[in-house]
Each structure stands twice: as C-alpha cells, then as structure tokens.
Design a protein around this motif. Sequence first.
Motif, PDB file in Angstrom:
ATOM      1  N   UNK A  83       4.594   1.934   6.180  1.00  0.00           N
ATOM      2  CA  UNK A  83       5.082   3.023   5.338  1.00  0.00           C
ATOM      3  C   UNK A  83       4.228   3.239   4.095  1.00  0.00           C
ATOM      4  N   UNK A  84       3.655   2.137   3.559  1.00  0.00           N
ATOM      5  CA  UNK A  84       2.932   2.219   2.290  1.00  0.00           C
ATOM      6  C   UNK A  84       1.534   1.617   2.408  1.00  0.00           C
ATOM      7  N   UNK A  85       0.840   1.951   3.462  1.00  0.00           N
ATOM      8  CA  UNK A  85      -0.450   1.345   3.764  1.00  0.00           C
ATOM      9  C   UNK A  85      -1.449   1.504   2.616  1.00  0.00           C
ATOM     10  N   UNK A  86      -1.602   2.705   2.084  1.00  0.00           N
ATOM     11  CA  UNK A  86      -2.586   2.961   1.025  1.00  0.00           C
ATOM     12  C   UNK A  86      -2.256   2.190  -0.244  1.00  0.00           C
ATOM     13  N   UNK A  87      -0.971   2.138  -0.587  1.00  0.00           N
ATOM     14  CA  UNK A  87      -0.547   1.437  -1.805  1.00  0.00           C
ATOM     15  C   UNK A  87      -0.805  -0.066  -1.698  1.00  0.00           C
ATOM     16  N   UNK A  88      -0.507  -0.649  -0.531  1.00  0.00           N
ATOM     17  CA  UNK A  88      -0.736  -2.076  -0.326  1.00  0.00           C
ATOM     18  C   UNK A  88      -2.227  -2.386  -0.298  1.00  0.00           C
ATOM     19  N   UNK A  89      -3.023  -1.514   0.286  1.00  0.00           N
ATOM     20  CA  UNK A  89      -4.473  -1.720   0.311  1.00  0.00           C
ATOM     21  C   UNK A  89      -5.023  -1.739  -1.107  1.00  0.00           C
ATOM     22  N   UNK A  90      -4.534  -0.858  -1.939  1.00  0.00           N
ATOM     23  CA  UNK A  90      -4.980  -0.823  -3.341  1.00  0.00           C
ATOM     24  C   UNK A  90      -4.600  -2.116  -4.060  1.00  0.00           C
ATOM     25  N   UNK A  91      -3.387  -2.574  -3.789  1.00  0.00           N
ATOM     26  CA  UNK A  91      -2.922  -3.827  -4.402  1.00  0.00           C
ATOM     27  C   UNK A  91      -3.807  -4.993  -3.981  1.00  0.00           C
TER      28      UNK A  91
END
Length: 218
Positions: A137-145
């Motif tokens: 659901x939040x692939x981009x956000x987790x990748x940034x983290x």
Amino acid sequence: MTENHLHLFQEPDHASIDEIRELELSDADIIDAMREIPGYIDITTTDFRTIYHLAHAHAVERMNSRMCARNLMRSPIQPLNPTTPLYQAAGLFVRQGVKALPVVVGGGLVSGILTETDILKRLGADSFLELLPRLLEQCDRLAECCHETATSTMMTSPAVTVTERAGFSEIMCAFRSHGGRSMPVVDGRGRLVGLLMRKDFLAACQLDLQSLDEETLD
C-alpha cells in the motif's frame, strides 16, 4: 528454541550459574550399579560417591575450557557503521545470513548492535507479515524511509558483548542479560572480532552436555 534449551536461560536456583548439577546417588543406587559389574569390587559406597564427584568436576572443567567464545563465534563478519542506511543494513543481514549485526566506529570499536526487530520497529511493524500489507500500500513511502534512515537511529547502544576468551559462565550471563539472538565478540580493547549466535552456543551446549552425561555416568 526448544523446551529442552529454555532452562539454560532461566534464572538459576543457586549462586553458581556454571554449576552443572550432579545426580544425587543413594547408597541403593550405588549398590545396584556395583552388582551389575562382574567380579568383586573392593570399594565402599562413600568411595564410589567420591569418585563420581571428582569425575563430574573434571568433566565440567573440561567442558568450560572448551566452551570459549573464540571457538564458537562467526568470523569474519562485515559490520555496520552508524551512517549505514537501512536498506544497505538489510542487505548485509541477508548476505551474511544473520538477524543482527554489530555497529562499529573508528578502529572497529563496537558502539551498538542493530537487529531485525529494530528494523521492523522503525518501519512500524512487529513482524514481516504485518509489514507486507504496508509494502503493497505504501511502497514509495517505505522505500524513502529505507534510504533516509541511518543505522544510528535504530541500533541498541551500548551493545552487550563478550570477549573472545569468554567461557561458558560469562557467555551464559551475557545471553541472560538481553533477549537478542546474537552478540558481538570483542578483543581486550573492545574491537570487533566476530559474532556469537545464540543457536551456535546452544548447539555446543547440547553436544558437550551429552558428552558430560556419558562420561560421568559410565
């Protein structure tokens, strides 16, 4: 960890944690054993018990001398540094087949340890299964983290360590003091020399305790 191994990490009933309990031999036990030995044995039950105690003590001493962190640790280990980003730390975990890695600073001094649990907590999950829906659901956000989070913000510091000369008693104390699956092994100056896995220590305990039982009860 099996139930047979759990007792190794519970609090001891008495002061000496490296004390491996002897069996209590009654006179009847000794007499029955002597009857099974062909021929006449000129020995009292007291002498038999004394021999047993001495043999047990020698076996424990031998086991303790062999149970050394240097002999059980995994080395070499590629550690982390405080600035290692989360995604690189995770990659080092996978490549080395571990679930924790020491964090070192200048000269190889151990400053902390990063575990799989620390990473999951940073990502807001208690397990990979809990994390999986968020990955979808939040692939981009987790990748940034993963790219922006440094090891120093997740690690446990100071780390519980043992020296490379640590024996059975010291290793047992160290593992009892924290819930981790591994801990760094250091030299006399606190520099990293290897990683001691709880499962490797348990495997060595199992082998030596089986050997001890055989030698003291033969």
